[in-house]
Motif scaffolding. Structure first.
Motif: not given
Length: 137
Positions: A7, A95, A109
């Motif tokens: 992430y 997403h 993302c």
């Protein structure tokens, strides 16, 4: 080797004014924006997101993921299934669709947040950033 989520640390880390999208994908998400996806009954809102998915999938040459309401937001590759919690987040739909395209966390993302920012600029501006997530104020 353990799973690495990858992430981004912040939303700002993935913002990119130069990112490009297929015209059919932009048209699909712009239609979703015009449909006011946060208005209507839960059934009507779900139908708006489902319509967007049906238009996004051929834009990227993939089978349309099934959409269902569940207890967590996720994409289940083996079932080609996007599960959303009852809040029915547009950003989360985009997403999870990124995962259906095969993107990892950082890629999805980047793809989803920038697409949301482009097609829902006022909603994007009204969100606060919490790590790599956009949160409605």
């Amino acid at each position: 080797m353990p799973y690495q989520a990858n992430y981004p640390a912040t939303v700002a880390e993935v913002l990119d004014d130069r990112i490009t999208y297929r015209p059919q994908a932009l048209a699909a998400v712009r239609r979703l924006a015009r449909s006011k996806p946060w208005r209507g009954t839960p059934t009507e809102r779900f139908a708006k997101l489902q319509t967007c998915l049906r238009e996004l999938a051929p834009a990227y040459g993939i089978d349309c993921p099934r959409l269902m309401i569940g207890s967590i937001d996720c994409y289940v590759p083996a079932a080609n299934l996007i599960q959303l919690t009852p809040g029915l987040s547009v950003v989360t739909l985009l997403h999870e669709f990124g995962h259906a395209r095969g993107f990892d966390e950082r890629q999805t993302c980047r793809w989803s947040i920038n697409l949301f920012r482009r097609c829902f600029p006022r909603s994007f501006a009204a969100c606060r950033q919490d790590g790599h997530c956009l949160v409605r104020n």
